[in-house]
Structures are given as C-alpha cells and as structure tokens.
Scaffold this motif. Structure first.
Motif, short mmCIF file in Angstrom:
data_model
loop_
_atom_site.label_atom_id
_atom_site.label_comp_id
_atom_site.label_asym_id
_atom_site.label_seq_id
_atom_site.Cartn_x
_atom_site.Cartn_y
_atom_site.Cartn_z
N GLY A 56 -11.89 2.00 2.69
CA GLY A 56 -11.60 2.94 3.76
C GLY A 56 -10.12 3.21 3.95
N THR A 57 -9.31 2.78 2.99
CA THR A 57 -7.86 2.99 3.08
C THR A 57 -7.49 4.29 2.36
OG1 THR A 57 -7.54 1.66 1.08
CG2 THR A 57 -7.41 0.52 3.20
N ASP A 58 -6.19 4.52 2.23
CA ASP A 58 -5.71 5.74 1.57
C ASP A 58 -4.35 5.45 0.95
OD1 ASP A 58 -5.67 8.29 0.66
OD2 ASP A 58 -5.86 9.25 2.61
N ASN A 59 -4.33 4.60 -0.12
CA ASN A 59 -3.05 4.26 -0.75
C ASN A 59 -3.29 3.71 -2.14
OD1 ASN A 59 -3.72 1.44 -0.46
ND2 ASN A 59 -2.98 1.53 1.64
N ASN A 60 -2.16 3.44 -2.87
CA ASN A 60 -2.21 2.94 -4.24
C ASN A 60 -2.99 3.91 -5.12
OD1 ASN A 60 -0.63 0.43 -4.13
ND2 ASN A 60 -2.17 -0.19 -2.63
N TYR A 61 -3.97 3.41 -5.90
CA TYR A 61 -4.83 4.32 -6.65
C TYR A 61 -5.81 4.90 -5.64
CZ TYR A 61 -8.64 5.81 -9.76
OH TYR A 61 -9.62 6.54 -10.40
N THR A 62 -5.47 6.10 -5.15
CA THR A 62 -6.22 6.63 -4.01
C THR A 62 -7.36 7.56 -4.41
OG1 THR A 62 -5.98 7.75 -1.88
CG2 THR A 62 -4.66 8.61 -3.72
N ASP A 111 1.95 4.25 3.21
CA ASP A 111 2.02 5.14 4.37
C ASP A 111 2.19 6.58 3.89
OD1 ASP A 111 2.36 6.40 6.77
OD2 ASP A 111 4.20 5.34 7.34
N ILE A 112 1.10 7.34 3.89
CA ILE A 112 1.17 8.71 3.38
C ILE A 112 1.73 9.69 4.41
CG2 ILE A 112 -0.75 8.32 1.80
CD1 ILE A 112 -2.49 10.01 3.71
N THR A 113 1.90 9.23 5.67
CA THR A 113 2.46 10.11 6.70
C THR A 113 3.99 10.06 6.72
OG1 THR A 113 2.37 8.41 8.42
CG2 THR A 113 0.41 9.77 8.11
N ARG A 114 4.55 9.20 5.90
CA ARG A 114 6.01 9.06 5.86
C ARG A 114 6.59 10.10 4.91
NH1 ARG A 114 9.38 3.44 4.71
NH2 ARG A 114 11.39 4.42 4.18
N SER A 115 7.54 10.91 5.40
CA SER A 115 8.11 11.98 4.58
C SER A 115 9.25 11.48 3.70
CB SER A 115 8.60 13.13 5.46
OG SER A 115 9.57 12.67 6.40
N GLU A 116 9.88 10.35 4.09
CA GLU A 116 10.96 9.79 3.28
C GLU A 116 10.37 8.89 2.19
OE1 GLU A 116 10.66 8.99 6.50
OE2 GLU A 116 12.02 10.38 7.51
N ALA A 117 11.09 8.77 1.10
CA ALA A 117 10.65 7.88 0.02
C ALA A 117 10.87 6.43 0.42
CB ALA A 117 11.41 8.19 -1.26
N ASP A 118 9.96 5.57 0.06
CA ASP A 118 10.08 4.14 0.32
C ASP A 118 10.40 3.44 -1.00
OD1 ASP A 118 9.89 1.50 0.96
OD2 ASP A 118 7.94 1.64 1.96
N PRO A 119 11.64 2.96 -1.18
CA PRO A 119 12.03 2.35 -2.46
C PRO A 119 11.29 1.06 -2.76
CG PRO A 119 13.72 2.00 -0.80
CD PRO A 119 12.73 2.94 -0.20
N ASP A 120 10.64 0.46 -1.76
CA ASP A 120 9.92 -0.79 -1.97
C ASP A 120 8.42 -0.58 -2.22
OD1 ASP A 120 12.24 -2.34 -1.55
OD2 ASP A 120 11.99 -2.15 0.63
#
Length: 346
Positions: A56-62, A111-120
């Motif tokens: 029920g998530t939405d990340n990684n291999y989505t 976090d798909i709602t984040r507009s900035e890139a997350d380097p980690d």
C-alpha cells in the motif's frame, strides 16, 4: 541466517548448471507432447506490478507494466536462429516458444510529494522497453534467452504515466519530483537463464509438487547481475505442466506457459527465493554516460515470493506477493509489492 541463505543459493547454482538430475525420465520425455497438445499455442499476458497492491506504499520500485505475447512451438524467426548458433547453452527444438514484450517500469524516492531532490534517496527513473525472447526445453532443463532494448529518462514517459494513474485511477498524491529524474539514455540488456523444472517432484494424493532450481546472468547498461534461486509449486496432478507466472525482470523465474485443464478448472500454489549479485543497476547507480543523481547500491538483493494461479478453460489469472530486501544504503526498510497477471491462450 543470512549467510546460510547465501550459501544455499550458491549450492543451487551448482545444481542448476550440473548434469545430474533427480527427475523421472518418463516424465521428462512427455514434456514436448504435453506442451504441444493443444492447437491454441498463442498466449497473451498482461502483468501489473505495483506497491499499492502489496504494502500500500508508493516508493522504490513503484510500478511495472508488461504486455507479453508468446507463440509456443512456433516457426523461429531469423534472429532466433542466429542466437541459436551464437549461444552454446541454447538449442531450438519443437518445444521452443518465442515471445515479444512491451513494458514500462517506474522508480521513485520515498516521498513523492517532495519537489526537491533528496540526495540520500534513490533517483526518480522510468524505463520504457521492448523485448524478444525464447524459451526451450532440452532433456531435463529449460533455457531462456531474452534481449531488451529501450530508453531511460523523460522519453520513457514515466512522469506522464504516474500522474495520469494517480489522478484518474487511484486518487493518490500528485508526484512532484520528476524534474530530477535520470536523463535520457538508451538501454539494452541480454539475459540468459537455466532452470530444472522437474529436478525433484512427486505426487501427494491427487496433487503434484515440484522443486525447481534455476540460475542466470543478465548484462547491459541498464542492469547487470547474476541470479540464483528456486521455486516450489503445488498443482493438481492432471495439470502438472504449468509454469509459474510471467513477471517483470528482475524476478522469480517463470515463463507463464500453462496447459489447458481437462475439467475446465485448475489451480497452482507457488513460492520461491531468489538472490541476485548486482554489478550494475542504472536506477540506483545513475546514468552511464553523464552525471546524475545516484545512491550506493547493495551488492546482494534477495526476493521472497508467494502466490497462486487460477485457470478456467483457456484463461488464467495469478497474484504474487514479493518481499524484496533493501537495495541501497540508506533505504529505510525492505519493500513489499504485488504482481497481478491475466493470460489467455488462443
């Protein structure tokens, strides 16, 4: 525990490439006739893999979508004949199935709602591809060869696909970070896999069970890895010639080929473990020829899969639940996703 599993998988690759076999020769000899028993040798399959039908998530291999057309016992095209001559571990015979696939895979950070890139976190990425492959039974083993060509980056239409699905089908949050996805790059892969479909098998009342070890290699700028694993399957004794469902690579081995049930209905239960030694993963390592976002991948990834298939006349549906260990350093937790497939034989 983890090292014990890795040791067991190493033993399996030795078994899968060896000459010994624990199967009944009379069963082996009946394979070609059972595969070609029905004139409906074409199989069309739609595969949908998504974390929303797993954890029920939405990340990684989505998300992964694959449409596949298989022609069992077909006239081999010229390219197949060329590959037959070039690959010493492959042989074309009357059981050879030719298949063609078209698909798209999507990868996103946590976090798909984040507009900035997350380097980690892992980079945003999409892969749009087409594949041609062959599977063939020879003596006691099944060989598969598959060539894939496609594109990674904005040309793969990942942003458009995910935004459309989230807006009109699932009502999920709008993904905001596709501006930071991997850049356009052509992608190619060549994969080979060998399995022993009846390495160990037997009857339990009116049911049939089998243990199938397998091993393979995949090379290309998209993914390069070696895999080894096994599947356990339980089915009615009169429907023993049905393989585990087709999936989106990388995944548990399965051609998705099935025989038509004698009494309209049939079923299968299956489970398996696969380990992969990963050399290259563009969805984690980033673009090959230009600078892009990337993370430090883990060299060993493991999948545990369990599922069921139901066949009615010439139709088959299946569902698999997949547990995948962490793929990169800094990933918060392992991933669980579902795989749903629907097939028709005609």
């Amino acid at each position: 525990m983890f090292w014990d599993i890795r040791y067991s998988l190493t033993v399996l690759i030795m078994l899968a490439t060896g000459s010994a076999i624990a199967s009944d020769p009379t069963v082996e000899q009946s394979v070609p006739s059972r595969v070609l028993l029905d004139k409906r040798r074409n199989i069309a399959t739609l595969v949908i893999e998504n974390d929303s039908i797993g954890s029920g998530t939405d990340n990684n291999y989505t998300s992964g979508v694959r449409f596949n057309y298989t022609d069992v016992g077909s006239q081999s095209p010229r390219l197949a004949l060329i590959l037959d001559k070039l690959l010493p571990a492959f042989e074309i015979n009357k059981t050879t199935a030719i298949y063609y696939s078209f698909g798209q895979s999507l990868y996103t950070p946590r976090d798909i709602t984040r507009s900035e890139a997350d380097p980690d976190d892992r980079p945003w990425a999409a892969f749009l591809y087409g594949s041609m492959g062959m599977s063939t039974l020879t003596d006691n083993h099944l060989d598969e060869v598959e060539f894939t060509a496609g594109v990674i980056g904005p040309a793969a239409l990942g942003e458009q696909s995910q935004k459309f699905i989230h807006k009109y089908l699932t009502g999920s949050p709008t993904p905001q970070g596709w501006d930071h996805q991997l850049k356009n790059e052509p992608g190619v892969m060549l994969a080979w896999q060998r399995s022993l479909p009846m390495y160990i098998h037997g009857d339990v009342g009116k049911s049939f069970w089998s243990f199938k070890p397998y091993a393979g290699l995949t090379a290309g700028n998209v993914e390069t890895y070696g895999d080894v694993g096994f599947t356990l399957r339980l089915s009615p004794a009169d429907s023993k010639w049905q393989d585990t469902p087709l999936r989106v690579r990388p995944a548990m081995q399965g051609t998705g080929i099935y025989e038509l049930p004698k009494n309209k209905w049939s079923w299968a239960l299956f489970s398996g473990i696969e380990g992969r030694a990963v050399v290259r993963d563009i969805f984690l390592d980033g673009n090959t020829f230009t600078q892009s976002y990337n993370v430090n991948k883990k060299p060993i990834v493991m999948d545990t899969t369990a599922g069921a298939a139901l066949t009615y006349q010439n139709y088959r549906i299946s569902y698999s639940m997949v547990y995948r260990t962490k793929e990169f350093i800094g990933q918060d937790k392992p991933q669980i996703f579902g795989a749903l497939s629907a097939s028709v034989r005609f």
